[in-house]
Design a protein around this motif. Structure first.
Motif, PDB file in Angstrom:
ATOM      1  N   LEU A  42       0.845  -1.197   0.000  1.00  0.00           N
ATOM      2  CA  LEU A  42       0.000   0.000   0.000  1.00  0.00           C
ATOM      3  C   LEU A  42       0.876   1.241   0.000  1.00  0.00           C
ATOM      4  O   LEU A  42       1.766   1.387   0.860  1.00  0.00           O
ATOM      5  CB  LEU A  42      -0.902   0.016   1.237  1.00  0.00           C
ATOM      6  N   LEU A  43       0.634   2.129  -0.967  1.00  0.00           N
ATOM      7  CA  LEU A  43       1.402   3.360  -1.092  1.00  0.00           C
ATOM      8  C   LEU A  43       0.461   4.549  -1.275  1.00  0.00           C
ATOM      9  O   LEU A  43      -0.675   4.402  -1.712  1.00  0.00           O
ATOM     10  CB  LEU A  43       2.365   3.273  -2.281  1.00  0.00           C
ATOM     11  N   ASN A  44       0.972   5.736  -0.948  1.00  0.00           N
ATOM     12  CA  ASN A  44       0.201   6.968  -0.926  1.00  0.00           C
ATOM     13  C   ASN A  44       0.494   7.777  -2.185  1.00  0.00           C
ATOM     14  O   ASN A  44       1.643   8.129  -2.468  1.00  0.00           O
ATOM     15  CB  ASN A  44       0.588   7.767   0.329  1.00  0.00           C
ATOM     16  N   ASN A  45      -0.557   8.090  -2.940  1.00  0.00           N
ATOM     17  CA  ASN A  45      -0.384   8.801  -4.198  1.00  0.00           C
ATOM     18  C   ASN A  45       0.021  10.272  -4.014  1.00  0.00           C
ATOM     19  O   ASN A  45       0.368  10.940  -4.983  1.00  0.00           O
ATOM     20  CB  ASN A  45      -1.679   8.743  -5.018  1.00  0.00           C
ATOM     21  N   VAL A  52       8.030   4.987  -7.752  1.00  0.00           N
ATOM     22  CA  VAL A  52       8.880   4.277  -8.706  1.00  0.00           C
ATOM     23  C   VAL A  52      10.029   3.568  -7.993  1.00  0.00           C
ATOM     24  O   VAL A  52      10.314   2.391  -8.246  1.00  0.00           O
ATOM     25  CB  VAL A  52       9.425   5.251  -9.771  1.00  0.00           C
ATOM     26  N   SER A  53      10.703   4.262  -7.076  1.00  0.00           N
ATOM     27  CA  SER A  53      11.852   3.653  -6.402  1.00  0.00           C
ATOM     28  C   SER A  53      11.430   2.500  -5.500  1.00  0.00           C
ATOM     29  O   SER A  53      12.132   1.492  -5.404  1.00  0.00           O
ATOM     30  CB  SER A  53      12.614   4.706  -5.594  1.00  0.00           C
ATOM     31  N   ILE A  54      10.271   2.619  -4.856  1.00  0.00           N
ATOM     32  CA  ILE A  54       9.805   1.522  -3.997  1.00  0.00           C
ATOM     33  C   ILE A  54       9.425   0.314  -4.849  1.00  0.00           C
ATOM     34  O   ILE A  54       9.767  -0.827  -4.522  1.00  0.00           O
ATOM     35  CB  ILE A  54       8.622   1.983  -3.130  1.00  0.00           C
ATOM     36  N   ARG A  55       8.722   0.561  -5.950  1.00  0.00           N
ATOM     37  CA  ARG A  55       8.405  -0.553  -6.845  1.00  0.00           C
ATOM     38  C   ARG A  55       9.682  -1.231  -7.334  1.00  0.00           C
ATOM     39  O   ARG A  55       9.740  -2.453  -7.483  1.00  0.00           O
ATOM     40  CB  ARG A  55       7.583  -0.049  -8.032  1.00  0.00           C
ATOM     41  N   SER A  56      10.694  -0.432  -7.606  1.00  0.00           N
ATOM     42  CA  SER A  56      11.965  -0.996  -8.069  1.00  0.00           C
ATOM     43  C   SER A  56      12.574  -1.918  -7.013  1.00  0.00           C
ATOM     44  O   SER A  56      13.147  -2.960  -7.341  1.00  0.00           O
ATOM     45  CB  SER A  56      12.940   0.134  -8.421  1.00  0.00           C
ATOM     46  N   GLU A  57      12.462  -1.534  -5.738  1.00  0.00           N
ATOM     47  CA  GLU A  57      13.001  -2.367  -4.666  1.00  0.00           C
ATOM     48  C   GLU A  57      12.360  -3.757  -4.652  1.00  0.00           C
ATOM     49  O   GLU A  57      12.987  -4.736  -4.265  1.00  0.00           O
ATOM     50  CB  GLU A  57      12.768  -1.684  -3.309  1.00  0.00           C
ATOM     51  N   PHE A  58      11.100  -3.823  -5.070  1.00  0.00           N
ATOM     52  CA  PHE A  58      10.366  -5.089  -5.026  1.00  0.00           C
ATOM     53  C   PHE A  58      10.224  -5.737  -6.398  1.00  0.00           C
ATOM     54  O   PHE A  58       9.488  -6.717  -6.546  1.00  0.00           O
ATOM     55  CB  PHE A  58       8.957  -4.855  -4.447  1.00  0.00           C
ATOM     56  N   SER A  59      10.934  -5.207  -7.403  1.00  0.00           N
ATOM     57  CA  SER A  59      10.688  -5.647  -8.774  1.00  0.00           C
ATOM     58  C   SER A  59      11.010  -7.117  -8.990  1.00  0.00           C
ATOM     59  O   SER A  59      10.445  -7.751  -9.872  1.00  0.00           O
ATOM     60  CB  SER A  59      11.493  -4.788  -9.756  1.00  0.00           C
ATOM     61  N   ASN A  60      11.921  -7.678  -8.190  1.00  0.00           N
ATOM     62  CA  ASN A  60      12.251  -9.089  -8.321  1.00  0.00           C
ATOM     63  C   ASN A  60      11.452  -9.960  -7.363  1.00  0.00           C
ATOM     64  O   ASN A  60      11.726 -11.162  -7.229  1.00  0.00           O
ATOM     65  CB  ASN A  60      13.743  -9.314  -8.077  1.00  0.00           C
ATOM     66  N   LEU A  61      10.466  -9.365  -6.689  1.00  0.00           N
ATOM     67  CA  LEU A  61       9.678 -10.102  -5.703  1.00  0.00           C
ATOM     68  C   LEU A  61       8.189 -10.112  -6.013  1.00  0.00           C
ATOM     69  O   LEU A  61       7.502 -11.103  -5.728  1.00  0.00           O
ATOM     70  CB  LEU A  61       9.887  -9.481  -4.309  1.00  0.00           C
ATOM     71  N   LEU A  62       7.681  -9.010  -6.573  1.00  0.00           N
ATOM     72  CA  LEU A  62       6.240  -8.875  -6.774  1.00  0.00           C
ATOM     73  C   LEU A  62       5.935  -8.370  -8.179  1.00  0.00           C
ATOM     74  O   LEU A  62       6.673  -7.525  -8.697  1.00  0.00           O
ATOM     75  CB  LEU A  62       5.640  -7.877  -5.775  1.00  0.00           C
ATOM     76  N   PRO A  63       4.853  -8.849  -8.779  1.00  0.00           N
ATOM     77  CA  PRO A  63       4.411  -8.246 -10.039  1.00  0.00           C
ATOM     78  C   PRO A  63       3.862  -6.854  -9.773  1.00  0.00           C
ATOM     79  O   PRO A  63       3.434  -6.542  -8.655  1.00  0.00           O
ATOM     80  CB  PRO A  63       3.314  -9.202 -10.521  1.00  0.00           C
ATOM     81  N   PRO A  64       3.863  -5.993 -10.785  1.00  0.00           N
ATOM     82  CA  PRO A  64       3.428  -4.602 -10.558  1.00  0.00           C
ATOM     83  C   PRO A  64       1.985  -4.481 -10.106  1.00  0.00           C
ATOM     84  O   PRO A  64       1.613  -3.490  -9.475  1.00  0.00           O
ATOM     85  CB  PRO A  64       3.645  -3.933 -11.928  1.00  0.00           C
ATOM     86  N   SER A  65       1.152  -5.479 -10.414  1.00  0.00           N
ATOM     87  CA  SER A  65      -0.256  -5.400 -10.011  1.00  0.00           C
ATOM     88  C   SER A  65      -0.445  -5.518  -8.507  1.00  0.00           C
ATOM     89  O   SER A  65      -1.540  -5.248  -7.998  1.00  0.00           O
ATOM     90  CB  SER A  65      -1.065  -6.507 -10.704  1.00  0.00           C
ATOM     91  N   ASN A  66       0.596  -5.903  -7.777  1.00  0.00           N
ATOM     92  CA  ASN A  66       0.477  -6.061  -6.324  1.00  0.00           C
ATOM     93  C   ASN A  66       0.776  -4.775  -5.556  1.00  0.00           C
ATOM     94  O   ASN A  66       0.820  -4.786  -4.327  1.00  0.00           O
ATOM     95  CB  ASN A  66       1.394  -7.182  -5.832  1.00  0.00           C
ATOM     96  N   PHE A  67       0.986  -3.676  -6.267  1.00  0.00           N
ATOM     97  CA  PHE A  67       1.166  -2.375  -5.626  1.00  0.00           C
ATOM     98  C   PHE A  67      -0.150  -1.619  -5.714  1.00  0.00           C
ATOM     99  O   PHE A  67      -0.681  -1.417  -6.808  1.00  0.00           O
ATOM    100  CB  PHE A  67       2.288  -1.593  -6.299  1.00  0.00           C
ATOM    101  N   CYS A  68      -0.678  -1.241  -4.571  1.00  0.00           N
ATOM    102  CA  CYS A  68      -1.995  -0.597  -4.492  1.00  0.00           C
ATOM    103  C   CYS A  68      -1.808   0.836  -4.008  1.00  0.00           C
ATOM    104  O   CYS A  68      -1.406   1.062  -2.857  1.00  0.00           O
ATOM    105  CB  CYS A  68      -2.901  -1.370  -3.542  1.00  0.00           C
ATOM    106  N   VAL A  69      -2.076   1.777  -4.890  1.00  0.00           N
ATOM    107  CA  VAL A  69      -1.814   3.191  -4.609  1.00  0.00           C
ATOM    108  C   VAL A  69      -3.135   3.902  -4.371  1.00  0.00           C
ATOM    109  O   VAL A  69      -4.030   3.837  -5.207  1.00  0.00           O
ATOM    110  CB  VAL A  69      -1.047   3.841  -5.769  1.00  0.00           C
ATOM    111  N   PHE A  70      -3.262   4.571  -3.231  1.00  0.00           N
ATOM    112  CA  PHE A  70      -4.524   5.233  -2.892  1.00  0.00           C
ATOM    113  C   PHE A  70      -4.363   6.750  -2.861  1.00  0.00           C
ATOM    114  O   PHE A  70      -3.276   7.281  -2.627  1.00  0.00           O
ATOM    115  CB  PHE A  70      -5.060   4.728  -1.536  1.00  0.00           C
TER     116      PHE A  70
END
Length: 834
Positions: A42-45, A52-70
């Motif tokens: 869960l991230l804050n829009n 972008v940088s947080i998604r990059s940290e998890f890029s080898n662990l989670l698909p992009p659809s698992n990031f939920c931005v509110f």
């Protein structure tokens, strides 16, 4: 179990300190250690730049659809003093979580949002979702006169403490913090579990001899052996006391060492501490302030210090102690609060309130080499028990207990159907909002519903135009085909005229432009207008388009109100590119489109340096996960090396062939299978290179050792060949590409992958083995060493194998396709700024 992790603390100011670092590493380890569980981040829009940088940290662990931005309304920080906006934001976030319907929610840090629009409330509306929060320390609660003297800060902190007390579970970072929580949180009725803390693998597993400063440690003004301390510059960190203690050392010690402080300070604090040093009789260069350092520099500073001293008055977790010990530094520290839990031996502790005691302990070890070496050795051994994996496993066990302890699952619809004013919308009605604030709140709610609602993805009400190469010998063509296969609503393919026509009942392909610099794209522009498209997505590579013509197309569609996005498969200008063929030419037009997708964090940073960041998003390249039938292998067969990709300059294929000579000379029984296709280029560059390599094979007498397959193969056949090898090698020498599609095929094969040290492989760095260099000799040594380590089942090779498996799961092209289609639909019909 479906776990939602609120990582807003990695977007706020906390991201620069221990809380952000702890939360990020714990979340990554939880995901890595729990492959059977589903995780949502869960991230804050309000803080787009950090996403972008947080998604990059998890890029080898989670698909992009698992990031939920509110979304939450602007002006919702506590210090801005508009309680109605903050209350609205809290309810909106909790409603967003309810719609996601996780089995448990974990909040990385509850005590956030004083001066930032970070929202971390707990149980303001009934969701039935068990909530766990990380418990760091309660220092401000105990020392209110020092930390909560300002009324606004006190009100904020006490409100957040009340939210902490509403949690069902607290995950404490030390036993001291756990005990403190039980003693001080009077209204908390749940369980507190000590999960301790860990250190990143770079502190444990790296061969430090490979990591040497380019400029040497004198870049920081370090000229002598040194004593090290790394911390923030809060008064409880006790830098003043350490300076006084250093000045009290015997003359021979004090004159032999410098005292080095690592931390993100500011001019005033440096001046204050420097003045304290001079007042204590120290020379001007006796104290060194490095400022903020990167991780590689920190490892080297830890490794080279003669003694690491940690004199803090109060800590919830002594993470720097563990990091320093793991890097081989002898460590001493305070014997107060949580720190004795992290000292290697009781004799390494001292009273931080006494500069004399600190000085005495420093001298005790610095004057005795044997004792110092003993401290170094026991510290390094002690640090091995503090891993993020161990902390993550404790956290996941506690979350499972919490989830299973739910007596009655709370139905998803109840929060909406509940009568009265207990649900989200009922609570919003009670808040006295202005008309503008109410409108903003409604907009956020609608955007969040669009973000969390997956049911609308495959509706038939959207026309997408996909401009790309198609069914050609091109990695981007394959990329497009793989993604489109999993789209619910198939796009119309707007392909080059030269495309081979492969009729398909599923995809409408219309050739309408010439690839290269000679097409003004007028036919493409007319067709796009006639088709009345809702969204256009363009696959960009430098050789595809005339940039001026592409800019006209982009500007024209944006003016007409069409949603437009691009995927940039490269962001680095080719060598000697003419001014009109440089990306800078396109930047004004790129700034106007809804989204620019790139494949790596380095691409994002490169575009940011050029002034383009607000609409740049990370879209990892995916792989097709297939069940590959691996042929049976005989036990006495040769070790098999494979290569894969197109036969093109810069891919290192001649160097790989030559490396075989070095392997054979060293008595290695290897064979090489080159699954490298003829690119079919007009200039004959690929064909010429194939001929050159075949001549090299003959001249080196490697005909019985090297086999070349240069015809273009379907992916299934390529994977069959790769999966029969012991290792797939990508010996690239140079490239302008941002990422490699070929290396993804290597990883998809399930075989260990080795790469040369180039930035193009940064986005898969944890999932591959790294060769020591690019020369034939270095490739030969690297391949042999890696295969020997794999055969011995060394720990580092096991870690790479685990990371490769996680990478495959997170880069499943079906997941990335689903995310891209969702993003296109949101841009087109929902939120346009996400």
């Amino acid at each position: 179990m479906r776990v939602a992790i609120d990582l807003q603390c990695c977007q706020s100011g906390s991201r620069l300190g221990g809380i952000g670092r702890y939360s990020l590493e714990l979340a990554k380890a939880m995901i890595a250690s729990s492959p059977d569980d589903e995780f949502l981040i869960l991230l804050n829009n309000r803080y787009k730049d950090s996403i972008v940088s947080i998604r990059s940290e998890f890029s080898n662990l989670l698909p992009p659809s698992n990031f939920c931005v509110f979304d939450v309304p602007a002006g919702c920080s506590f210090s801005q003093g508009v309680p109605e906006r903050l209350s609205t934001a809290e309810i909106i976030r909790e409603e967003f979580v309810r719609q996601l319907n996780p089995d448990v929610l974990h909040i990385g840090s509850v005590i956030e949002g004083l001066d930032e629009e970070v929202v971390t409330s707990v149980k303001l509306i009934p969701t039935g979702i068990p909530t766990a929060s990380t418990l760091y320390d309660l220092i401000p609660l105990v020392n209110q006169e020092r930390y909560l003297s300002h009324e606004v800060a006190r009100e904020h902190y006490m409100q957040r403490i009340s939210y902490l007390e509403r949690s069902d579970l607290l995950l404490a970072i030390s036993q001291y913090s756990a005990d403190e929580g039980r003693r001080l949180l009077k209204n908390f009725s749940g369980d507190i579990v000590n999960i301790s803390g860990g250190i990143d693998n770079k502190f444990i597993y790296r061969n430090h001899s490979k990591y040497i400063f380019k400029d040497g440690i004198n870049k920081f003004g370090i000229k002598s052996p040194y004593i090290l301390y790394t911390a923030s510059f809060d008064t409880r960190k006790n830098q003043d006391g350490l300076i006084k203690a250093f000045s009290m050392l015997p003359d021979n010690l004090r004159n032999s060492y410098q005292l080095v402080f690592v931390g993100n300070g500011w001019p005033e604090i440096y001046q204050k501490l420097q003045s304290a040093a001079i007042k204590a009789g120290l020379a001007a260069d006796a104290i060194v302030f490095t400022g903020r350092v990167d991780d590689e520099e920190l490892v080297e500073l830890y490794r080279r210090c003669h003694l690491f001293v940690f004199p803090s008055f109060w800590e919830g977790l002594g993470l720097p102690l563990i990091e320093a010990m793991a890097c081989g530094a002898p460590v001493i520290g305070s014997n107060t609060t949580s720190l004795p839990e992290f000292l290697p031996h009781p004799s390494a502790g001292f009273d931080p309130k006494s500069p004399e005691a600190i000085a005495e302990k420093m001298a005790e070890f610095l004057q005795d080499r044997d004792k110092l070496q003993w401290l170094r050795e026991i510290g390094q051994q002690y640090a091995t028990q503090f891993t993020w994996r161990a902390s993550a496993e404790k956290a996941m066990r506690a979350l499972r207990v919490l989830y299973k302890s739910r007596v009655t699952p709370f139905p998803l619809h109840d929060a909406v159907s509940t009568t009265g004013e207990a649900n989200a919308f009922g609570k919003l009605k009670k808040i006295n909002l202005s008309e503008d604030d109410l409108g903003e709140a409604v907009k956020c709610i609608v955007n969040n519903e669009a973000e969390s609602d997956q049911d609308w993805l495959h509706a038939d009400d959207m026309k997408i135009g996909w401009i790309s190469s198609w069914k050609t010998r091109c990695g981007i063509a394959s990329y497009s085909e793989n993604l489109i296969e999993f789209f619910g609503k198939k796009p119309i393919i707007l392909a080059p005229y030269a495309v081979d026509r492969f009729p398909s009942p599923e995809v409408d392909v219309i050739p309408c432009w010439h690839q290269g610099k000679d097409d003004d794209l007028s036919n493409l522009r007319l067709l796009v207008s006639d088709l009345d498209l809702d969204h256009i997505i363009i696959q960009f590579n430098y050789g595809f388009f005339d940039f001026e013509s592409l800019s006209k197309l982009l500007d024209e569609q944006v003016r007409c109100g069409v949603s437009v996005s691009l995927v940039l498969h490269s962001t680095t200008d080719p060598t000697n590119a003419a001014p009109n063929d440089q990306l800078q030419t396109l930047l004004p037009s790129l700034a106007k489109v809804d989204a620019v997708f790139v494949h790596s964090l380095s691409d994002c940073l490169r575009l940011s340096d050029r002034g383009l960041s607000s609409n740049v998003h990370l879209l990892p390249q995916g792989v097709r996960l297939r069940d590959v039938k691996r042929p049976k292998r005989s036990s006495n067969r040769r070790r098999s090396i494979a290569s894969y990709g197109f036969f093109l300059p810069g891919k290192g294929l001649p160097e790989l062939i030559e490396s075989m000579s070095f392997m054979l000379r060293d008595g290695r029984d290897f064979e090489l299978l080159m699954v490298n296709a003829n690119y079919g280029d007009i200039g004959g560059v690929s064909s010429g290179l194939i001929s050159q390599c075949k001549e090299m094979i003959c001249s080196l007498n490697l005909e019985d050792r090297v086999k070349v397959i240069d015809e273009y193969l379907e992916d299934e056949e390529s994977l069959y060949h790769l999966s029969n090898s012991d290792i797939v090698v990508f010996p690239y020498q140079n490239t302008k590409e941002s990422s490699s599609a070929a290396v993804r095929m290597g990883l998809a094969s399930g075989v260990p992958v080795a790469v040369t040290p180039l930035p193009i492989f940064d986005d898969v760095k944890d999932a591959v083995h790294h060769l020591p260099g690019r020369t034939p000799e270095e490739i030969a040594v690297g391949v042999s060493t890696i295969l020997d380590a794999i055969e011995r089942e060394e720990n580092e090779t096991r870690m790479v194998a685990e990371a490769a498996e996680r990478w495959r799961r997170s880069h499943d092209v079906s997941q990335i396709s689903r995310h891209l289609e969702h993003r296109i639909r949101v841009m087109t019909f929902g939120r346009s700024d996400q």
